[in-house]
Design an enzyme around this catalytic site. Structure first.
Site, PDB file in Angstrom:
ATOM      1  N   THR A 192     -13.793   5.631   7.223  1.00 47.95           N
ATOM      2  CA  THR A 192     -14.564   5.044   6.121  1.00 47.95           C
ATOM      3  C   THR A 192     -14.886   3.596   6.480  1.00 47.95           C
ATOM      4  O   THR A 192     -14.319   3.038   7.430  1.00 47.95           O
ATOM      5  CB  THR A 192     -13.753   5.053   4.816  1.00 47.95           C
ATOM      6  N   LYS A 209       0.985   3.901  -3.093  1.00 42.76           N
ATOM      7  CA  LYS A 209       0.600   5.297  -2.890  1.00 42.76           C
ATOM      8  C   LYS A 209       1.772   6.235  -3.136  1.00 42.76           C
ATOM      9  O   LYS A 209       1.587   7.364  -3.597  1.00 42.76           O
ATOM     10  CB  LYS A 209       0.003   5.492  -1.491  1.00 42.76           C
ATOM     11  N   TYR A 216       0.830  -1.200   0.000  1.00 44.84           N
ATOM     12  CA  TYR A 216       0.000   0.000   0.000  1.00 44.84           C
ATOM     13  C   TYR A 216       0.868   1.255   0.000  1.00 44.84           C
ATOM     14  O   TYR A 216       0.662   2.174  -0.794  1.00 44.84           O
ATOM     15  CB  TYR A 216      -0.939  -0.016   1.216  1.00 44.84           C
TER      16      TYR A 216
END
Length: 190
Positions: A126, A95, A91
């Site tokens: 979220t 990114k 990740y």
């Protein structure tokens, strides 16, 4: 899937006659492992969505924006695209790719009137984040208690906080802003 993106862009032109704004917000967290622990398939899965998805959407949006003589692209990056972390190597690397793609595309397409920026959220509550939180020892509250002190503003973000930043970067009010990876992180990266 590049073929589906080509169809999408044809449909956008058929329905709206032009493309002004692209928000590249698809992303997955992937495995929470360090580099030496990650299987290649897990690495590739994160890059396929987070980096390659951003690349393919931009690739097919830029020609349409060039026809307008302007446009705005807002990528979803992460604070972990601009700082390191003790988690999720795929990740963070993906990114990081998005952060540099944002800067590079801003340079390449600026003369065509196309601005390219990204938002770099901190911890935002979220459903994706809460699902991750449920997996840690102690669940959601333990995760929140761990992350809260890292955000000097004293609370964690909500999706609307990111939406407002995206709206600003996409709008003409940000007409002199390009190549920026904007932390929207309650002070985490400060």
């Amino acid at each position: 899937d590049e073929a589906s993106i080509e169809i999408l862009m044809k449909n956008v032109i058929a329905d709206f006659s032009k493309l002004d704004i692209l928000v590249n917000c698809a992303g997955i967290n992937g495995v929470n492992q360090w580099a030496h622990e990650v299987d290649e398939k897990d690495w590739d899965a994160v890059f396929a969505v987070d980096a390659k998805g951003t690349f393919l959407m931009t690739k097919h949006a830029v020609p349409l924006m060039k026809q307008n003589g302007k446009g705005s692209i807002v990528n979803f990056c992460s604070i972990y695209g601009i700082i390191g972390a003790n988690e999720s190597a795929p990740y963070c690397a993906a990114k990081g790719a998005v952060a540099n793609m944002t800067r590079t595309d801003a340079i390449c397409y600026g003369k065509s009137g196309i601005r390219v920026n990204s938002v770099c959220p901190g911890t935002v509550l979220t459903e994706l984040t809460l699902a991750k939180a449920r997996e840690v020892e102690g669940g959601e509250q333990a995760y929140i208690n761990e992350m809260l002190p890292k955000h000097p503003i004293g609370f964690l973000g909500e999706p609307i906080d990111i939406a407002h930043a995206v709206l600003f970067l996409a709008s003409d009010e940000a007409r002199f802003i390009t190549g920026v990876n904007m932390p929207v992180d309650g002070g985490y990266t400060a």
